[in-house]
Design a protein around this motif. Sequence first.
Motif, mmCIF file in Angstrom:
data_model
loop_
_atom_site.group_PDB
_atom_site.id
_atom_site.type_symbol
_atom_site.label_atom_id
_atom_site.label_comp_id
_atom_site.label_asym_id
_atom_site.label_seq_id
_atom_site.Cartn_x
_atom_site.Cartn_y
_atom_site.Cartn_z
ATOM 1 N N GLY A 77 59.222 8.651 76.589
ATOM 2 C CA GLY A 77 59.192 9.910 77.329
ATOM 3 C C GLY A 77 57.791 10.486 77.366
ATOM 4 O O GLY A 77 56.815 9.752 77.340
ATOM 5 N N GLU A 78 57.732 11.802 77.372
ATOM 6 C CA GLU A 78 56.446 12.472 77.464
ATOM 7 C C GLU A 78 55.843 12.735 76.085
ATOM 8 O O GLU A 78 54.676 13.072 75.981
ATOM 9 C CB GLU A 78 56.621 13.808 78.207
ATOM 10 N N GLU A 82 56.082 9.423 70.681
ATOM 11 C CA GLU A 82 56.887 8.355 71.274
ATOM 12 C C GLU A 82 55.998 7.388 72.045
ATOM 13 O O GLU A 82 56.180 6.169 71.996
ATOM 14 C CB GLU A 82 57.897 8.970 72.248
#
Lengths: 205, 205, 205, 205
Positions: A77-78, A82
Amino acid sequence: MSTRPPGHAAIVKAAREEFAERGYGATSIRDIAQRAGVSLSALYYYYKGKQELLVAILDDAHDAYFSSCQEALARAGEDPAEQLAAIVESTVRYRSTHPSKSNILLSEERSLQPEHLERYRANHAMATRQFRDIIERGVKEGVFLTPYPDDARRAVMAMCNAVAQWYEPGGVLSEDDLVERYVSLALTIVEYRPRAPRRPVPTSL
Amino acid sequence: MSTRPPGHAAIVKAAREEFAERGYGATSIRDIAQRAGVSLSALYYYYKGKQELLVAILDDAHDAYFSSCQEALARAGEDPAEQLAAIVESTVRYRSTHPSKSNILLSEERSLQPEHLERYRANHAMATRQFRDIIERGVKEGVFLTPYPDDARRAVMAMCNAVAQWYEPGGVLSEDDLVERYVSLALTIVEYRPRAPRRPVPTSL
Amino acid sequence: MSTRPPGHAAIVKAAREEFAERGYGATSIRDIAQRAGVSLSALYYYYKGKQELLVAILDDAHDAYFSSCQEALARAGEDPAEQLAAIVESTVRYRSTHPSKSNILLSEERSLQPEHLERYRANHAMATRQFRDIIERGVKEGVFLTPYPDDARRAVMAMCNAVAQWYEPGGVLSEDDLVERYVSLALTIVEYRPRAPRRPVPTSL
Amino acid sequence: MSTRPPGHAAIVKAAREEFAERGYGATSIRDIAQRAGVSLSALYYYYKGKQELLVAILDDAHDAYFSSCQEALARAGEDPAEQLAAIVESTVRYRSTHPSKSNILLSEERSLQPEHLERYRANHAMATRQFRDIIERGVKEGVFLTPYPDDARRAVMAMCNAVAQWYEPGGVLSEDDLVERYVSLALTIVEYRPRAPRRPVPTSL
DNA sequence: AATGAATGAGGGTTCATTCAT
DNA sequence: AATGAATGAACCCTCATTCAT
């Protein structure tokens, strides 16, 4: 890049292994032909020369690396943590699965003739940028606390790159465990501290 | 090792630079002689051949590295953090000050003939052990919290080794600053937590 | 140009003969070494390569030709007929005595790499100029009546040059007789008519 | 010789140009195929090899030359001067119009394998004989006064042959003017003196 | 009719090394 | 102590040619 005439695969594979083992400069084109099980002339039928083989190998290695990264980054994701995990995983898996490609990529820039340097350097710069952008964003967002983002980036990359030199696929450490450790180490290096709305679940992947 | 005939120094220096730039396999003995400003025959008068030059360079590089380490470790006390700081400093200074020696040391094992491998590997193992012993003791004493001592050790070494590939002595980052950062990063990697009865100023060198 | 190391002479001689017999492009450097009775490496010890051998041969051939011409022209007086005789004699003797040099000179310009062309062409132009200047002066002074001085010059040169292709030193025609005939033919071609103190020799066409 | 399959023309043309430019020995069969715009295999489909191409080119060049000569000689009468003019005109026109054919004809005898030498030499001898017979008859009939018929013949031939090396079709000198000059020069060389009872307009073409 | 694939021999050149002096 | 001369092996690459299809 995907489907090529029959002779190609064996030749590139042999060249890659020889280059990785002995280095470009110390590899003879006859060694390559012999390892590939083709005649010297056959090799020259498919490739214009030793340098072109190196270029083909480097291009292919870069392509494979970047498509692996893109895929992983797309899944992530953003969140900078991650994303860092994604790129570290991609890199570690690539280094452990393709040690020959990795080691050539990491050591044969010097063997490239001037006309091929530009593309190589652009690719190299892009690989660096992938790490740098993620780390810088993490720092900006306040989740990576490292006071030295650039040196942290270099440390993470060096650590991942080194995998190609020591990891043995069939050994005691599974690839998944390896990845888990290196993601953890990378987050440690950038001093990751989750932004902590409620429970921070700190260093676990 | 200390006092040698006059020709030696220039020849070894030239060989070291050539090996570092092109790799052993791609370096010709004529290139070395020319760079050293001596005749080909003179080179053979001093050295038995190309391989002996490599061995001399590797031995010298190992000697210089280990004596630098021993000195630093002697100055450091018993504290694992101090010791880790000492060995990281030694390594980083060595990599930044002697990039040619470093890069040859890190990449030309494959060019050694069998009869010289044993000594090289013993030296290499000793370099590894220096880091490992310190980190393991830190873990045992409970000041290094890393769950992966071996991978942390590899990360620290990889990070330090990489310095030889990018650091530019005259650049914006002074050697002292470089050392400070890398010591700090190393302590981060091993997750150093000072034992803390009276607060011993943690990250200081 | 005059005194060279020992190996040189035999090598250049062999190269000259091979080039003359087979042409530069069809001559192998191994043929030359074998003919010279030296090893392939010895050849490369003295000469940087095949091209350098060609250049050495061409330069030497030009030098030998021009010094022969200068000598002859110095002996000749101011009279255009005498001068034409001198240059024809020089050229014919050169072609008959050094057929290999001559034939290489006359046919291997195309084998020269660009960087050596300029000097070759300057020499070639000078050879042409020697003939042209003499003939033009003869025409201006009214002793050469040819209406086509430039074509006459080409005819004289072509005739002399061809000697290298057919003349056999030990044959029925002595070199002196050959020279006498060619001087006579050259004067015929330019339509030489001596200035004739009193009676103007009637044989005019 | 007259009507051939389509591929032939382009291939022979390409081979002729390459042979003329670089020489047979320095020309690669790949260069020829590329210049002709056909595949290497196509070339071998039409011709058995490089040597056969050379033979085809030489045979064709000889054929074209001799048919041009025969035609011209047929138009000329019995007069030796007329005949010499005819053969000189044929030769000069051939050399200026087909410089590639000419230069190959004049320089690649050495590239022929033994089995093709005989025919080549027969053709070459015939070309020589054409000139010799005419000149000898002129001498016998008393119209060519040259004391050296054989050397005169060589001079005339050399002069004509050289045209292939310097004449530029589009230049200042038209082909017709060229021919006129060379016929005139040839008659000068053989020292033509018309038999003169009724003035048969000597040098007219 | 035409070709892509493959080959063995040989091309020019450079290699690390030795040796007589 | 030092070197010019020489070597044989190997280098990368191109050659003319063949063959299965």
